[in-house]
Write a protein that holds these residues in place. Structure first.
Motif, PDB file in Angstrom:
ATOM      1  N   ILE A  57      42.789  95.522  20.636  1.00  0.00           N
ATOM      2  CA  ILE A  57      43.469  94.804  19.558  1.00  0.00           C
ATOM      3  C   ILE A  57      43.498  95.697  18.330  1.00  0.00           C
ATOM      4  O   ILE A  57      42.456  96.166  17.870  1.00  0.00           O
ATOM      5  N   GLU A  58      44.669  95.931  17.813  1.00  0.00           N
ATOM      6  CA  GLU A  58      44.829  96.860  16.690  1.00  0.00           C
ATOM      7  C   GLU A  58      44.587  96.222  15.338  1.00  0.00           C
ATOM      8  O   GLU A  58      44.156  96.891  14.406  1.00  0.00           O
ATOM      9  N   GLN A  59      44.859  94.933  15.208  1.00  0.00           N
ATOM     10  CA  GLN A  59      44.639  94.292  13.909  1.00  0.00           C
ATOM     11  C   GLN A  59      43.147  94.083  13.677  1.00  0.00           C
ATOM     12  O   GLN A  59      42.349  94.095  14.619  1.00  0.00           O
ATOM     13  N   ARG A  60      42.782  93.930  12.421  1.00  0.00           N
ATOM     14  CA  ARG A  60      41.375  93.730  12.065  1.00  0.00           C
ATOM     15  C   ARG A  60      40.910  92.370  12.583  1.00  0.00           C
ATOM     16  O   ARG A  60      41.549  91.347  12.333  1.00  0.00           O
ATOM     17  N   VAL A  61      39.814  92.379  13.310  1.00  0.00           N
ATOM     18  CA  VAL A  61      39.231  91.140  13.832  1.00  0.00           C
ATOM     19  C   VAL A  61      37.885  90.944  13.146  1.00  0.00           C
ATOM     20  O   VAL A  61      37.018  91.810  13.196  1.00  0.00           O
ATOM     21  N   HIS A  62      37.736  89.815  12.495  1.00  0.00           N
ATOM     22  CA  HIS A  62      36.518  89.503  11.753  1.00  0.00           C
ATOM     23  C   HIS A  62      36.173  88.035  11.990  1.00  0.00           C
ATOM     24  O   HIS A  62      37.011  87.270  12.493  1.00  0.00           O
ATOM     25  N   PRO A  63      34.948  87.618  11.671  1.00  0.00           N
ATOM     26  CA  PRO A  63      34.538  86.235  11.958  1.00  0.00           C
ATOM     27  C   PRO A  63      35.470  85.171  11.386  1.00  0.00           C
ATOM     28  O   PRO A  63      35.789  84.195  12.061  1.00  0.00           O
ATOM     29  N   HIS A  64      35.936  85.361  10.157  1.00  0.00           N
ATOM     30  CA  HIS A  64      36.768  84.320   9.561  1.00  0.00           C
ATOM     31  C   HIS A  64      38.137  84.243  10.240  1.00  0.00           C
ATOM     32  O   HIS A  64      38.776  83.187  10.221  1.00  0.00           O
ATOM     33  N   ALA A  65      38.569  85.337  10.868  1.00  0.00           N
ATOM     34  CA  ALA A  65      39.829  85.298  11.618  1.00  0.00           C
ATOM     35  C   ALA A  65      39.721  84.325  12.789  1.00  0.00           C
ATOM     36  O   ALA A  65      40.709  83.678  13.160  1.00  0.00           O
ATOM     37  N   LEU A  66      38.526  84.193  13.371  1.00  0.00           N
ATOM     38  CA  LEU A  66      38.328  83.236  14.458  1.00  0.00           C
ATOM     39  C   LEU A  66      38.477  81.807  13.937  1.00  0.00           C
ATOM     40  O   LEU A  66      39.068  80.954  14.595  1.00  0.00           O
ATOM     41  N   ARG A  67      37.963  81.561  12.748  1.00  0.00           N
ATOM     42  CA  ARG A  67      38.097  80.236  12.114  1.00  0.00           C
ATOM     43  C   ARG A  67      39.571  79.950  11.815  1.00  0.00           C
ATOM     44  O   ARG A  67      40.073  78.860  12.089  1.00  0.00           O
ATOM     45  N   HIS A  68      40.275  80.937  11.248  1.00  0.00           N
ATOM     46  CA  HIS A  68      41.707  80.774  10.969  1.00  0.00           C
ATOM     47  C   HIS A  68      42.471  80.505  12.273  1.00  0.00           C
ATOM     48  O   HIS A  68      43.368  79.666  12.313  1.00  0.00           O
ATOM     49  N   SER A  69      42.114  81.228  13.321  1.00  0.00           N
ATOM     50  CA  SER A  69      42.795  81.087  14.605  1.00  0.00           C
ATOM     51  C   SER A  69      42.550  79.704  15.198  1.00  0.00           C
ATOM     52  O   SER A  69      43.454  79.096  15.777  1.00  0.00           O
ATOM     53  N   HIS A  70      41.339  79.209  15.047  1.00  0.00           N
ATOM     54  CA  HIS A  70      41.024  77.845  15.500  1.00  0.00           C
ATOM     55  C   HIS A  70      41.898  76.841  14.752  1.00  0.00           C
ATOM     56  O   HIS A  70      42.478  75.948  15.355  1.00  0.00           O
ATOM     57  N   ALA A  71      41.987  77.010  13.453  1.00  0.00           N
ATOM     58  CA  ALA A  71      42.744  76.073  12.623  1.00  0.00           C
ATOM     59  C   ALA A  71      44.231  76.111  12.944  1.00  0.00           C
ATOM     60  O   ALA A  71      44.912  75.087  12.884  1.00  0.00           O
ATOM     61  N   ALA A  72      44.749  77.270  13.300  1.00  0.00           N
ATOM     62  CA  ALA A  72      46.180  77.412  13.566  1.00  0.00           C
ATOM     63  C   ALA A  72      46.592  76.706  14.859  1.00  0.00           C
ATOM     64  O   ALA A  72      47.721  76.250  14.972  1.00  0.00           O
ATOM     65  N   ARG A  73      45.672  76.591  15.804  1.00  0.00           N
ATOM     66  CA  ARG A  73      46.023  75.939  17.086  1.00  0.00           C
ATOM     67  C   ARG A  73      46.406  74.476  16.891  1.00  0.00           C
ATOM     68  O   ARG A  73      47.527  74.101  17.166  1.00  0.00           O
ATOM     69  N   PRO A  74      45.499  73.615  16.423  1.00  0.00           N
ATOM     70  CA  PRO A  74      45.881  72.204  16.289  1.00  0.00           C
ATOM     71  C   PRO A  74      46.831  71.952  15.119  1.00  0.00           C
ATOM     72  O   PRO A  74      47.537  70.976  15.106  1.00  0.00           O
ATOM     73  N   ALA A  75      46.857  72.870  14.148  1.00  0.00           N
ATOM     74  CA  ALA A  75      47.709  72.659  12.977  1.00  0.00           C
ATOM     75  C   ALA A  75      49.174  72.620  13.375  1.00  0.00           C
ATOM     76  O   ALA A  75      49.979  71.983  12.714  1.00  0.00           O
ATOM     77  N   LYS A  76      49.518  73.273  14.460  1.00  0.00           N
ATOM     78  CA  LYS A  76      50.906  73.265  14.895  1.00  0.00           C
ATOM     79  C   LYS A  76      51.351  71.860  15.264  1.00  0.00           C
ATOM     80  O   LYS A  76      52.525  71.560  15.276  1.00  0.00           O
ATOM     81  N   GLY A  77      50.424  70.992  15.568  1.00  0.00           N
ATOM     82  CA  GLY A  77      50.751  69.600  15.864  1.00  0.00           C
ATOM     83  C   GLY A  77      50.979  68.783  14.601  1.00  0.00           C
ATOM     84  O   GLY A  77      51.356  67.622  14.671  1.00  0.00           O
ATOM     85  N   GLY A  78      50.738  69.380  13.450  1.00  0.00           N
ATOM     86  CA  GLY A  78      51.022  68.715  12.191  1.00  0.00           C
ATOM     87  C   GLY A  78      49.930  67.804  11.661  1.00  0.00           C
ATOM     88  O   GLY A  78      50.120  67.137  10.653  1.00  0.00           O
ATOM     89  N   ARG A  79      48.795  67.739  12.298  1.00  0.00           N
ATOM     90  CA  ARG A  79      47.718  66.847  11.848  1.00  0.00           C
ATOM     91  C   ARG A  79      46.775  67.580  10.906  1.00  0.00           C
ATOM     92  O   ARG A  79      45.650  67.916  11.233  1.00  0.00           O
ATOM     93  N   ILE A  80      47.256  67.823   9.701  1.00  0.00           N
ATOM     94  CA  ILE A  80      46.477  68.570   8.717  1.00  0.00           C
ATOM     95  C   ILE A  80      45.172  67.861   8.372  1.00  0.00           C
ATOM     96  O   ILE A  80      44.160  68.498   8.104  1.00  0.00           O
ATOM     97  N   ASP A  81      45.171  66.539   8.419  1.00  0.00           N
ATOM     98  CA  ASP A  81      43.956  65.787   8.110  1.00  0.00           C
ATOM     99  C   ASP A  81      42.850  66.076   9.126  1.00  0.00           C
ATOM    100  O   ASP A  81      41.687  66.266   8.763  1.00  0.00           O
ATOM    101  N   LEU A  82      43.224  66.165  10.407  1.00  0.00           N
ATOM    102  CA  LEU A  82      42.229  66.459  11.442  1.00  0.00           C
ATOM    103  C   LEU A  82      41.716  67.889  11.344  1.00  0.00           C
ATOM    104  O   LEU A  82      40.528  68.144  11.511  1.00  0.00           O
ATOM    105  N   VAL A  83      42.637  68.817  11.077  1.00  0.00           N
ATOM    106  CA  VAL A  83      42.251  70.223  10.931  1.00  0.00           C
ATOM    107  C   VAL A  83      41.302  70.368   9.751  1.00  0.00           C
ATOM    108  O   VAL A  83      40.257  71.016   9.846  1.00  0.00           O
ATOM    109  N   SER A  84      41.630  69.746   8.650  1.00  0.00           N
ATOM    110  CA  SER A  84      40.816  69.833   7.442  1.00  0.00           C
ATOM    111  C   SER A  84      39.413  69.262   7.676  1.00  0.00           C
ATOM    112  O   SER A  84      38.416  69.844   7.253  1.00  0.00           O
ATOM    113  N   LYS A  85      39.345  68.141   8.378  1.00  0.00           N
ATOM    114  CA  LYS A  85      38.049  67.514   8.682  1.00  0.00           C
ATOM    115  C   LYS A  85      37.216  68.421   9.600  1.00  0.00           C
ATOM    116  O   LYS A  85      36.026  68.604   9.383  1.00  0.00           O
TER     117      LYS A  85
END
Length: 186
Positions: free
Chosen positions: A143-171
């Motif tokens: 993987i050429e892009q920088r991979v760091h711990p917070h990127a895993l958190r961002h990646s987790h958030a991006a998965r369910p966020a595509k469903g539009g449930r920002i309240d669940l992602v935020s919680k």
């Protein structure tokens, strides 16, 4: 004399890894060595439950319910406690590490992600170690892009966020305000 511009106060788009990239990083971690199994479990906790690196490092065995695939964060940002779900695949990787750590003689009084070498048994892992180990695994994964711990958190958030449930992602992320989670819906 003019000074070069700084990044102070700048806002950057979050680094988001695809599920394929996360799988590649996990595959780049050894399944035989205890440190590889531990790193796989740690990545699973941060990605699968959306944990901050320190939240993952602060976990105790009693905070994990691998049967119900839930993680209790006792003191997240702002000292807030929350119970979050973790996906079954990540839960399985975490369970594998828990079995290995028991075989290494690490008891429930030590953090889940503790050192196990002679002289440092039970010592919590340091965030710098996690950052280096994750970066090395990403290089091994190609993987050429920088991979760091917070990127895993961002990646987790991006998965369910595509469903539009920002309240669940935020919680799940333990955020106090919905607007800070909005960036994942773009």
């Amino acid at each position: 004399m003019t000074h070069p511009p700084t990044n102070k106060g700048a806002t950057f788009a979050p680094t988001v890894l695809t599920p394929v990239q996360v799988s590649a990083v996990l595959a780049a971690c050894s399944t035989r060595s205890s440190s590889g199994v531990r790193l796989r479990g740690l990545i699973a906790a941060m990605y699968g439950a959306g944990l901050r690196v320190q939240e993952a490092l602060d976990l105790r065995p009693a905070d994990l319910d691998v049967t119900g695939c839930q993680v209790t964060v006792r003191a997240g940002k702002g000292g807030r406690r929350r119970v979050v779900s973790i996906d079954p695949q990540s839960c399985a990787l975490l369970s594998t590490w828990l079995e290995r750590r028991r075989a290494l003689g690490l008891t429930g009084r030590y953090p889940v992600f503790a050192a196990y070498s002679a002289g440092v048994v039970g010592t919590p892992l340091d965030q710098r170690y996690v950052r280096r180990a994750l970066a090395k695994a990403a290089v091994r994964a190609g993987i050429e892009q920088r991979v760091h711990p917070h990127a895993l958190r961002h990646s987790h958030a991006a998965r369910p966020a595509k469903g539009g449930r920002i309240d669940l992602v935020s919680k799940q992320l333990g955020r106090a305000r919905l607007d800070t989670t909005q960036t994942y819906l773009s």
